[in-house]
Design an enzyme around this catalytic site. Sequence first.
Site, PDB file in Angstrom:
ATOM      1  N   HIS A 151       0.888  -1.297   0.032  1.00 30.82           N
ATOM      2  CA  HIS A 151       0.021   0.055  -0.010  1.00 30.82           C
ATOM      3  C   HIS A 151       1.014   1.158  -0.171  1.00 30.82           C
ATOM      4  CE1 HIS A 151      -3.485  -2.371   0.602  1.00 30.82           C
ATOM      5  NE2 HIS A 151      -3.083  -3.173   1.593  1.00 30.82           N
ATOM      6  N   ALA A 207      10.085 -23.508   6.679  1.00 25.81           N
ATOM      7  CA  ALA A 207       8.582 -22.982   7.172  1.00 25.81           C
ATOM      8  C   ALA A 207       8.586 -22.001   8.130  1.00 25.81           C
ATOM      9  CB  ALA A 207       8.290 -24.486   8.009  1.00 25.81           C
TER      10      ALA A 207
END
Length: 184
Positions: A92, A145
Amino acid sequence: MKVVYWIGRLYDSVTSRFQYHIYGPYQKSKFERCGKNVNIGKGCSFYGAENISVGDDVYIGPKAMFLSTEAKIIMGKKIMFGPEVAIATGNHRTDLLGRYMFDIKVEEKIPENDEDVIINDDVWIGMRAIILKGVTIGEGSIIGAGAIVTKDVPPYSIYLSQDKIIPRFTESEIKTHKQLIESK
């Protein structure tokens, strides 16, 4: 109790078949490019699929979410994604004074707000890894992970965090590895 069990099994069977035969092919048809032997796990979401290119022999684990705005997600071949991997090519605009970020329109973005994500061949991305805009993941790399990837990953590296990137092979092992793969 047995009835509930069998209803659950039937539901899983129907939803799996729907995913494999109808929804997966539909999602792949929206990609800019989709190679051969691409498997998409249950519950995946692809926003801006027209900006996503997928090479051959790619497995995308269940519940992955790929968000592509103006930039592209480009994947090579022989890539494995664990479950719940997220990729975002955009951000953004946050630099305008006197305006709520919520009120800033997509058209007002600047080029730095959207950058391609490139994943080269032979990469394994672990469960719940997050890959953010502007990142290139080098050939033969492993993303651990839960890792949050905000910068480029060198080829044949294991990325655990920004501060913890370790080599997967020595230089001579990389040379041997490539020779063995090319000889197949």
